[in-house]
Structures are given as structure tokens and as C-alpha cells.
Design a protein around this motif. Structure first.
Motif, PDB file in Angstrom:
ATOM      1  N   SER A 154       0.839  -1.199   0.000  1.00 47.26           N
ATOM      2  CA  SER A 154       0.000   0.000   0.000  1.00 47.26           C
ATOM      3  C   SER A 154       0.870   1.243   0.000  1.00 47.26           C
ATOM      4  N   PHE A 155       0.869   1.983  -1.100  1.00 43.64           N
ATOM      5  CA  PHE A 155       1.619   3.240  -1.141  1.00 43.64           C
ATOM      6  C   PHE A 155       1.017   4.250  -0.164  1.00 43.64           C
ATOM      7  N   ARG A 156      -0.283   4.141   0.074  1.00 44.58           N
ATOM      8  CA  ARG A 156      -0.956   5.049   0.996  1.00 44.58           C
ATOM      9  C   ARG A 156      -0.385   4.891   2.408  1.00 44.58           C
ATOM     10  N   GLU A 157      -0.127   3.644   2.811  1.00 41.06           N
ATOM     11  CA  GLU A 157       0.419   3.403   4.145  1.00 41.06           C
ATOM     12  C   GLU A 157       1.888   3.795   4.251  1.00 41.06           C
ATOM     13  N   MET A 158       2.503   4.103   3.130  1.00 37.22           N
ATOM     14  CA  MET A 158       3.876   4.586   3.133  1.00 37.22           C
ATOM     15  C   MET A 158       3.922   6.108   3.220  1.00 37.22           C
ATOM     16  N   GLY A 159       2.770   6.707   3.527  1.00 30.39           N
ATOM     17  CA  GLY A 159       2.713   8.156   3.690  1.00 30.39           C
ATOM     18  C   GLY A 159       2.494   8.906   2.407  1.00 30.39           C
ATOM     19  N   MET A 160       2.009   8.217   1.351  1.00 30.26           N
ATOM     20  CA  MET A 160       1.819   8.861   0.052  1.00 30.26           C
ATOM     21  C   MET A 160       0.336   8.898  -0.311  1.00 30.26           C
ATOM     22  N   SER A 161      -0.494   9.333   0.621  1.00 34.47           N
ATOM     23  CA  SER A 161      -1.941   9.401   0.401  1.00 34.47           C
ATOM     24  C   SER A 161      -2.265  10.326  -0.767  1.00 34.47           C
ATOM     25  N   GLY A 162      -3.194   9.875  -1.597  1.00 37.06           N
ATOM     26  CA  GLY A 162      -3.643  10.699  -2.718  1.00 37.06           C
ATOM     27  C   GLY A 162      -2.701  10.738  -3.893  1.00 37.06           C
ATOM     28  N   MET A 163      -1.626   9.964  -3.861  1.00 36.05           N
ATOM     29  CA  MET A 163      -0.660   9.981  -4.962  1.00 36.05           C
ATOM     30  C   MET A 163      -0.989   8.871  -5.957  1.00 36.05           C
ATOM     31  N   ARG A 164      -1.149   9.218  -7.217  1.00 39.09           N
ATOM     32  CA  ARG A 164      -1.337   8.247  -8.295  1.00 39.09           C
ATOM     33  C   ARG A 164      -0.007   8.048  -8.995  1.00 39.09           C
ATOM     34  N   VAL A 165       0.409   6.838  -9.136  1.00 43.92           N
ATOM     35  CA  VAL A 165       1.670   6.534  -9.818  1.00 43.92           C
ATOM     36  C   VAL A 165       1.389   6.298 -11.292  1.00 43.92           C
ATOM     37  N   MET A 166       2.013   7.089 -12.163  1.00 46.88           N
ATOM     38  CA  MET A 166       1.739   7.016 -13.595  1.00 46.88           C
ATOM     39  C   MET A 166       2.962   6.681 -14.441  1.00 46.88           C
ATOM     40  N   SER A 167       4.167   6.738 -13.861  1.00 45.82           N
ATOM     41  CA  SER A 167       5.375   6.364 -14.611  1.00 45.82           C
ATOM     42  C   SER A 167       6.411   5.848 -13.624  1.00 45.82           C
ATOM     43  N   MET A 168       7.346   5.059 -14.124  1.00 45.78           N
ATOM     44  CA  MET A 168       8.379   4.470 -13.256  1.00 45.78           C
ATOM     45  C   MET A 168       9.683   4.317 -14.013  1.00 45.78           C
ATOM     46  N   ARG A 169      10.767   4.477 -13.275  1.00 46.05           N
ATOM     47  CA  ARG A 169      12.103   4.467 -13.876  1.00 46.05           C
ATOM     48  C   ARG A 169      13.057   3.639 -13.026  1.00 46.05           C
ATOM     49  N   ARG A 170      13.906   2.870 -13.695  1.00 47.35           N
ATOM     50  CA  ARG A 170      14.958   2.122 -13.001  1.00 47.35           C
ATOM     51  C   ARG A 170      16.053   3.082 -12.534  1.00 47.35           C
ATOM     52  N   ILE A 171      16.611   2.813 -11.368  1.00 44.06           N
ATOM     53  CA  ILE A 171      17.762   3.587 -10.897  1.00 44.06           C
ATOM     54  C   ILE A 171      19.006   2.825 -11.336  1.00 44.06           C
ATOM     55  N   THR A 172      19.601   3.267 -12.421  1.00 44.02           N
ATOM     56  CA  THR A 172      20.779   2.615 -12.991  1.00 44.02           C
ATOM     57  C   THR A 172      22.001   3.503 -12.826  1.00 44.02           C
ATOM     58  N   ASP A 173      23.178   2.908 -12.942  1.00 44.09           N
ATOM     59  CA  ASP A 173      24.426   3.679 -12.858  1.00 44.09           C
ATOM     60  C   ASP A 173      24.431   4.813 -13.866  1.00 44.09           C
ATOM     61  N   SER A 174      24.078   4.505 -15.116  1.00 42.01           N
ATOM     62  CA  SER A 174      24.186   5.503 -16.174  1.00 42.01           C
ATOM     63  C   SER A 174      23.231   6.660 -15.949  1.00 42.01           C
ATOM     64  N   TRP A 175      22.000   6.362 -15.505  1.00 44.68           N
ATOM     65  CA  TRP A 175      21.039   7.442 -15.276  1.00 44.68           C
ATOM     66  C   TRP A 175      21.428   8.282 -14.074  1.00 44.68           C
ATOM     67  N   ALA A 176      21.863   7.634 -12.998  1.00 43.24           N
ATOM     68  CA  ALA A 176      22.224   8.376 -11.796  1.00 43.24           C
ATOM     69  C   ALA A 176      23.463   9.228 -12.011  1.00 43.24           C
ATOM     70  N   LEU A 177      24.400   8.737 -12.819  1.00 39.75           N
ATOM     71  CA  LEU A 177      25.671   9.431 -12.991  1.00 39.75           C
ATOM     72  C   LEU A 177      25.636  10.500 -14.071  1.00 39.75           C
ATOM     73  N   ARG A 178      24.862  10.260 -15.133  1.00 39.78           N
ATOM     74  CA  ARG A 178      24.965  11.188 -16.256  1.00 39.78           C
ATOM     75  C   ARG A 178      24.384  12.553 -15.937  1.00 39.78           C
ATOM     76  N   ALA A 179      23.590  12.621 -14.891  1.00 34.48           N
ATOM     77  CA  ALA A 179      23.020  13.907 -14.495  1.00 34.48           C
ATOM     78  C   ALA A 179      23.973  14.738 -13.662  1.00 34.48           C
ATOM     79  N   THR A 180      25.120  14.149 -13.295  1.00 36.03           N
ATOM     80  CA  THR A 180      26.085  14.884 -12.495  1.00 36.03           C
ATOM     81  C   THR A 180      26.963  15.731 -13.397  1.00 36.03           C
ATOM     82  N   LEU A 181      27.290  16.918 -12.947  1.00 41.87           N
ATOM     83  CA  LEU A 181      28.054  17.839 -13.776  1.00 41.87           C
ATOM     84  C   LEU A 181      29.423  17.298 -14.160  1.00 41.87           C
TER      85      LEU A 181
END
Length: 424
Positions: A154-181
Motif C-alpha cells: 500500500s503506497f498510501r500506508e507509506m505516507g503517500m496518500s492521494g498519490m497516483r503513480v503514472m510512470s516508473m524508472r529504473r535507478i541505474t548507474d548511467s542514469w544516476a551518474l549522467r546527471a552529475t556535472l
């Protein structure tokens, strides 16, 4: 290993707390947290204790005003390190709570579950492999929710009441790193960056591109959506190892089982878990495949605790002397530098004090100290024991301030010896 430094005041002022793993309640170390600096790795920060409420994903950089820069209304109350995963990614998403309703399994990013999968909502998930970010709007925008391997009923029980999840992304090395300056970087307009062909990466954080102030050692003080190399033409990217998750990085792994002798449902964990009940109804046996862990009899790393090395524990209650099953666990990173700890005879760092750099098998004989009720861990990770010669009940402490062992759920416990946790 990730590393974040949290400060009580804006612009990195006031008392600070250095954290390299999960922290379920920041109030144990700071009265508040209004700015922070991520020196390596990636973290999730939360508005409420115990990893609840609105949360933000933080890459390497400087955040001089977390409340305004990240949209955090009440300051940071807890934080969780995000380990890098290099294997396969798999997650089942469900339209209703308790993993019911329409279900789909993802192995890649999904920018719109309604268009791609025909799902009107996503209220629960089961993460099988990897770490993911869930977003309330399509195309990875809006509020986010971090989920790691396990069942999230339950996302609601995780403190995210009223939140609809509409997209999702993997946390990968390339994505996390390429955003760094990159070294010698500056912000550019998106149209100009595409036209010039100097695009290095983007951040879909939903933040504006108002500008970037470069901090110490080339760290960005604020994060915008698009960066490119400076006019000097330097495109040297900071190596992955400097972020704490290079190819030689190691990670602990423990598998918990509901029943004795490794039977029943299981939960695989590679970082801290503040409440095992979100993954298993109980835990009566476990297997440490690598690394070291502390396991606790109460949620939120409270109560009696036990140090676990690599091995099999077919009956945790009898083998480890536990009165109850395992309720939470904490991963212990290996420290290879200097060790330093200040111990105090009374609470709140008062009374007689001594600084240690090596193991001490009896503080009464060595320092003439009758008790130890608080401490400051300056470097390394330590185990404190209630009896001389490293015997009896124990407590794990990592870098930070511990003003009262009693408030950590260890009433009437006296510490008489302490040992470094070394990579041996």
C-alpha cells in the motif's frame, strides 16, 4: 559507499551529521535539517521519520536550502541510501492495494502506464530485482516514491496518500551518474544544447533551469535539467568510483525467512530495513551471504541487537539468544581507515571522557571509568559490549553523536568494553 552530510541550517551552517547508510530518524543527531551535501552515491530524503511522506531523489551535489530547492516543506527527517544495482530489473505493478487488480511486469522504464499498459492507477508493487523510482505524473515528473526489492502492499500506508503513480524508472548507474556535472560545466538552454551537439545528459526532476552555481570541487549547488561541457571543450566525466559505486564496490546481502531452517517466505536485503513487517510477517532464520549486519528485536533499530557475519542461522531465536524474532536490520559498511571514538561516563557527553583508537577490553581497568552512557563516533564503526572482554549484550555505533544510550532502547545497560568492526 554513498556519503551525505546534513546541516541544521541553510547554506551548510550549524551542527552537521555525516551519514553513509540509512537514518530512520534525523532527530537523534540534529534538531532539524535544512541543507545537505551529497559527496558520493545517491540518497532518498524524506519529510517524515521512518522513510515516510514526500521524498526526493538526491545525486552528488550541494543543496543549500533543501526546503525551497527540493520542495520539502518541513525539512529532512530521514534518509535512505540508494545502492547501485547492475543486474536485471524486474517489478510487478498492481492497479489496487495488496497486490490486487490488473497486474503488469516491467523490466524497463515506463513513461506512461495508462498509454502503454492501459492501467488507470498503480497502488501497490512487488519489486523482484533492482531499485526503482515511481512518479505521480507521466514522463517521470511530479512527486516520487522510491521502492527496493520486496513487497509494497500500500503506497498510501507509506505516507503517500492521494498519490497516483503514472510512470516508473529504473535507478541505474548511467542514469544516476549522467546527471552529475562534468568537470568545467555550465548550464545551457535546451535548444542551444541540441543545436550544438554538446549534450551530456539530462535530469527529469521537474526543476527549472534558472541557473547553476558551481560549488567546491565542481559540485553543483543547484540542479537544473540540462548541462553541457564548457567552452574549453573538456568532456572529462568524473569516474564512477568517485561516487562510491565503482566496479570494485562490494555490498552486503542477507536473506530472511519467516520460519526456522530457511523455510517459508523469504526477503532478500542489501541495505538497512527499519521494519521487517513490511516484507515478512515474522523472521525466525536467516542467511548472511556476504558482508556484516546488525539485527534488532524491535523496529527502527531499537532494543537488543546482534552482530551477524557471513553464515547460516537456522534458528535465530535459540542460536543468538533472541527473545523475539528479527524486526529490523542494518547493513555495516566496511571501514578501512583510522578508527576514533570518544566515550563519556554520563549522558549528553558529560563526565569523564576518553578517546579510543583501538579496542578496549575493560574501560574500568584501563581508564578507571565506572560507566559509559554516551559517545561520539568520529571515524569507523564500533561494537560496544556490556561486559569486559567483549561479552554480553552489544550495541552497534557508526559515525555520529549518541547522547543517550537509554533513549536508544537500552535501559540499564552498562558498556564496559568496545571493539572496532574491521574488514577481516
Amino acid at each position: 559507499m554513498g556519503k551525505i552530510i546534513l546541516f541544521e541550517e541553510k547554506n551548510f551552517q550549524g551542527r552537521s551529521y555525516e551519514c553513509m547508510s540509512d537514518c530512520a530518524d534525523m532527530s537523534s543527531y540534529l534538531s532539524r535539517c535544512q541543507s545537505c551535501r551529497v559527496e558520493s552515491g545517491c540518497f532518498m530524503v524524506y519529510e517524515r521519520p521512518n522513510f515516510m511522506g514526500n521524498q526526493s531523489f538526491m545525486r552528488r551535489g550541494e543543496y543549500s536550502d533543501s526546503m525551497s530547492m527540493m520542495g520539502v516543506s518541513g525539512g529532512i527527517k530521514s534518509c535512505r541510501v540508494v545502492p547501485m544495482h547492475r543486474g536485471q530489473f524486474r517489478m510487478k505493478i498492481f492497479e489496487r492495494e495488496n497486490m490486487s487488480g490488473q497486474m503488469n511486469e516491467l523490466t524497463e522504464d515506463c513513461d506512461n502506464i495508462q498509454e502503454r499498459l492501459g492501467m488507470s492507477d498503480c497502488l501497490s508493487s512487488q519489486v523482484l530485482e533492482g531499485h526503482w523510482l515511481l512518479f505521480e505524473q507521466p514522463h517521470f515528473r511530479g512527486r516520487m516514491l522510491y521502492v527496493r526489492p520486496g513487497e509494497h502492499r500500500s503506497f498510501r500506508e507509506m505516507g503517500m496518500s492521494g498519490m497516483r503513480v503514472m510512470s516508473m524508472r529504473r535507478i541505474t548507474d548511467s542514469w544516476a551518474l549522467r546527471a552529475t556535472l562534468p568537470i568545467n560545466c555550465q548550464l545551457t538552454d535546451q535548444k542551444d544544447a541540441h543545436a550544438s551537439g554538446r549534450l551530456c545528459g539530462e535530469i527529469e526532476s521537474g526543476q527549472t533551469s534558472a541557473g547553476v552555481e558551481i560549488g567546491e570541487h565542481g559540485r553543483p549547488r543547484s540542479i537544473g535539467p540540462l548541462y553541457h561541457a564548457a567552452e574549453s571543450g573538456l568532456h572529462t566525466m568524473v569516474a564512477a568510483e568517485s561516487f562510491g559505486f565503482g566496479t570494485n564496490a562490494t555490498m552486503g546481502k542477507i536473506i530472511f525467512y519467516e520460519e526456522r531452517n530457511f523455510q517459508g517466505r523469504s526477503y532478500e536485503c542489501m541495505s538497512d530495513c527499519s521494519d521487517m513487517s513490511s516484507n515478512l510477517s515474522r523472521c525466525q532464520s536467516c542467511r548472511v551471504e556476504n558482508g556484516c549486519f546488525m539485527v534488532y528485536e524491535r523496529p527502527n533499530f531499537m532494543g537488543n541487537q546482534y552482530f551477524m557475519r557471513r553464515g547460516e542461522y537456522s534458528d535465530s531465536m535459540s542460536m543468538m539468544g533472541m527473545r523475539d524474532c528479527i524486526r529490523s536490520c542494518r547493513s555495516i559498511p566496511m571501514h578501512r581507515g583510522q578508527f576514533r571514538i570518544k566515550i563519556f561516563e554520563r549522558e549528553n557527553f558529560s563526565g569523564q571522557s576518553n578517546e579510543l583508537q583501538e579496542d578496549c577490553d575493560n574501560i574500568q581497568e584501563r581508564f578507571r571509568m565506572s560507566d559509559c552512557l554516551s559517545c561520539q563516533v568520529l571515524e569507523g564503526h564500533w561494537l560496544l559490549f556490556e561486559q569486559p572482554h567483549f561479552r554480553g549484550k552489544m550495541m552497534y555505533v557508526r559515525p555520529g553523536e549518541y547522547r543517550s544510550f537509554r533513549e536508544m532502547g537500552l535501559n540499564s545497560m552498562r558498556f564496559m568494553s568496545m571493539r572496532r568492526i574491521m574488514d577481516i
